[in-house]
Design an enzyme around this catalytic site. Structure first.
Site, PDB file in Angstrom:
ATOM      1  N   ASP A 391       0.549  -1.246  -0.095  1.00 59.12           N
ATOM      2  CA  ASP A 391      -0.079   0.071   0.104  1.00 59.12           C
ATOM      3  C   ASP A 391       0.986   1.322  -0.029  1.00 59.12           C
ATOM      4  OD1 ASP A 391      -3.007   1.100   0.769  1.00 59.12           O
ATOM      5  OD2 ASP A 391      -1.353   2.288   1.785  1.00 59.12           O
ATOM      6  N   GLU A 434      -4.905   2.211  -3.963  1.00 56.31           N
ATOM      7  CA  GLU A 434      -3.264   2.459  -3.795  1.00 56.31           C
ATOM      8  C   GLU A 434      -2.805   1.098  -3.298  1.00 56.31           C
ATOM      9  OE1 GLU A 434      -4.568   4.761  -0.115  1.00 56.31           O
ATOM     10  OE2 GLU A 434      -5.428   4.199  -2.182  1.00 56.31           O
TER      11      GLU A 434
END
Length: 536
Positions: A391, A434
């Site tokens: 992430d 993300e």
């Protein structure tokens, strides 16, 4: 999973809801905020399952939920075209005079400022803000407002916004802006899906219409009829033949049939006719498709010709049925073109279903399909398999500070960095937002940690020092028995949970780190009631 997400069916959740869930979980830590966000996600998930009730129902339900969540009287979905602002969907009290289809000048709405800001616009008391001089405040006297852009195919389609003529007691929170962004993301994805379906339906309708014209043309087109003697001299021509070829019947009488054949083909046609004269037999229309005919004005056209010998007292006559198939050829070309377009659209839809449009790597749906295949292979081979979940750190701040284009570029940089490290047998996918996933077959824990560390270093080195880009990693590894003691989807879910727990540990310990699940101090709390061996 935590109690805030209890009740979700993980393997059945639509990809868009998985994205929303990952987005919120990565950013929200406060228990109450997480609980509120989970309620919104749960509501969006429920709406996602109600396609059978129609898009209008789903949109109005989202607007109703938004009015309640944000404590607003009016909820709108609007389309923006140039300076025109058109209401598409309205949820408001009966005494509010707003209807779908109404148009306004964009500059006279708060949404004009929303589009300019590139971020959600949230004002709990307009009178006490800089927006009090905005034309919208003077015209509509709306005291509270929250809105954000709806993005379709990478462009601003319109806005989702909620407003009220009274001030809001409390200032809008980060949870509120997150919530309206999640709603707008869902609406944008649905508009995109409907547009794709509409394009496919149009291509299909055009193809069916061309097929129908083709059928009617075949059944309704009259044929030109000519009769020749055995030597090829025309002895009769009907009125349709006169119309087709442009000659009068008298002009055609006693003329050789070659007068209706293009000049360059007359010699070969004469030789073929002499051969046919020896053994005249019926030749149905359609037996040859490459014949050409000549009109009096010199025009050449494709023709379908049927021959049928007729025995008469005066000798053998040949009945010729001639059909101008120019339109049929045109229809056939249209059908082939439309069939090619339909094939292209289907290929695009198939690619959209498995590929992330921004980064070009596999999407979550494709990743889960590959994951189960790799787990089955790992079970048969007895080799370990690892998963890396990463992430991007502080992505929202990065995105807000540098803009959406920079945020998109950060996602592309991250995907390219992972692909650069990945082996040919590995699977690289965008998990949502993300978050990215790297599936590593035949890879034990040390090997997976080494690959994850290489990804972390490359991502860090891809950006300048003024705006560094970092990512946190979670790694999990498993060796599966043969046959597996748990269903493969359940094993996949548990392995993702372990990688997610390791990722959370990396975030908690300072970010820009790689952590294996086996190194998490609280790893034992995850369910392990199966016999598959975990590898540390």
């Amino acid at each position: 999973m935590t109690g805030a997400t209890a009740g979700f069916s993980c393997e059945k959740m639509p990809a868009i809801v998985w994205y929303l869930y990952g987005y919120s979980l990565a950013r929200l830590q406060d228990t109450q905020i997480l609980r509120d966000s989970a309620k919104i996600i749960r509501a969006l998930y429920q709406i996602s399952t109600e396609h059978h009730l129609g898009f209008e129902h789903q949109i109005l339900k989202i607007l109703t939920i938004g009015r309640r969540v944000f404590d607003m009287e009016i909820g709108l979905v609007a389309k923006i075209e140039g300076d025109q602002y058109t209401l598409l969907h309205v949820s408001a009290p009966d005494d509010v005079d707003l209807k779908s289809g109404e148009t306004f000048t964009l500059g006279n709405t708060y949404c004009s400022q929303t589009i300019k800001s590139h971020t959600p616009l949230a004002i709990n008391h307009v009178k006490n803000s800089s927006m009090r001089t905005h034309p919208a405040y003077k015209e509509f006297a709306l005291e509270s407002y929250i809105g954000t852009a709806i993005i379709v195919k990478g462009r601003v389609f319109g806005t989702l916004n909620f407003s009220s003529p009274t001030p809001r007691k409390n200032a809008f929170s980060e949870t509120d802006t997150d919530a309206i962004q999640l709603m707008a993301l869902w609406i944008g994805s649905e508009f995109d899906r409907l547009d794709n379906e509409s394009r496919l339906q149009t291509a299909y309708d055009n193809l069916k219409a061309a097929e129908e014209r083709f059928r009617l043309g075949i059944e309704a087109s009259p044929s030109a009829m000519l009769i020749t003697n055995i030597d090829g001299l025309i002895v009769y021509a009907n009125r349709i033949a006169e119309s087709v070829f442009g000659y009068s019947s008298n002009e055609l009488l006693n003329q050789p049939i070659e007068v209706l054949v293009p000049t360059q083909l007359r010699k070969s046609h004469s030789e073929e006719r002499k051969h046919y004269k020896k053994t005249p037999t019926p030749r149905p229309m359609g037996s040859r498709r490459d014949l050409m005919a000549l009109k009096k004005n010199g025009d050449i056209f494709p023709a379908e010709i049927g021959l049928n010998p007729i025995q008469t007292p005066e000798g053998t006559l040949i009945l010729c049925a001639v059909q101008d198939i120019t339109e049929r050829k045109r229809y056939e070309d249209t059908i082939l073109s439309q069939a090619s377009e339909l094939k292209r659209v289907n290929e695009q839809l198939a690619e959209l279903a498995t590929t992330d449009s921004l980064t070009g790597i596999a999407n979550r749906r494709a990743m889960m399909t590959h994951f189960e295949i790799l787990l089955a292979q790992a079970s048969r081979s007895g080799q370990p398999i690892s998963i890396v979940l990463l992430d991007i750190d502080h992505f929202k701040s990065y995105n807000d500070k540098l803009g959406h284009l920079a945020g998109d570029e950060a996602l592309k940089i991250t995907s390219r960095s992972i692909v650069k490290v990945a082996r040919r047998s590995d699977i690289v996918a965008r998990y949502g937002g993300e978050e990215f996933v790297l599936l590593l077959p035949d890879t034990d824990a040390p090997g997976a940690l080494q690959i994850a560390e290489r990804c972390r270093e490359i991502i860090l080195n891809q950006t300048d020092s003024a705006h560094p880009l970092t990512a946190s990693f979670g790694v999990a590894t498993i060796i599966i028995s043969n046959p597996p003691n748990s269903p493969l989807p359940l094993i996949a879910e548990r392995l993702i949970e372990e990688a997610d727990r390791a990722l959370y540990s990396s975030k908690e310990s300072g970010r820009n780190k790689v952590t294996h699940f086996s190194d998490c101090s609280n790893s034992a709390i995850l369910i392990r009631n199966h016999d598959d061996t975990k590898q540390g």
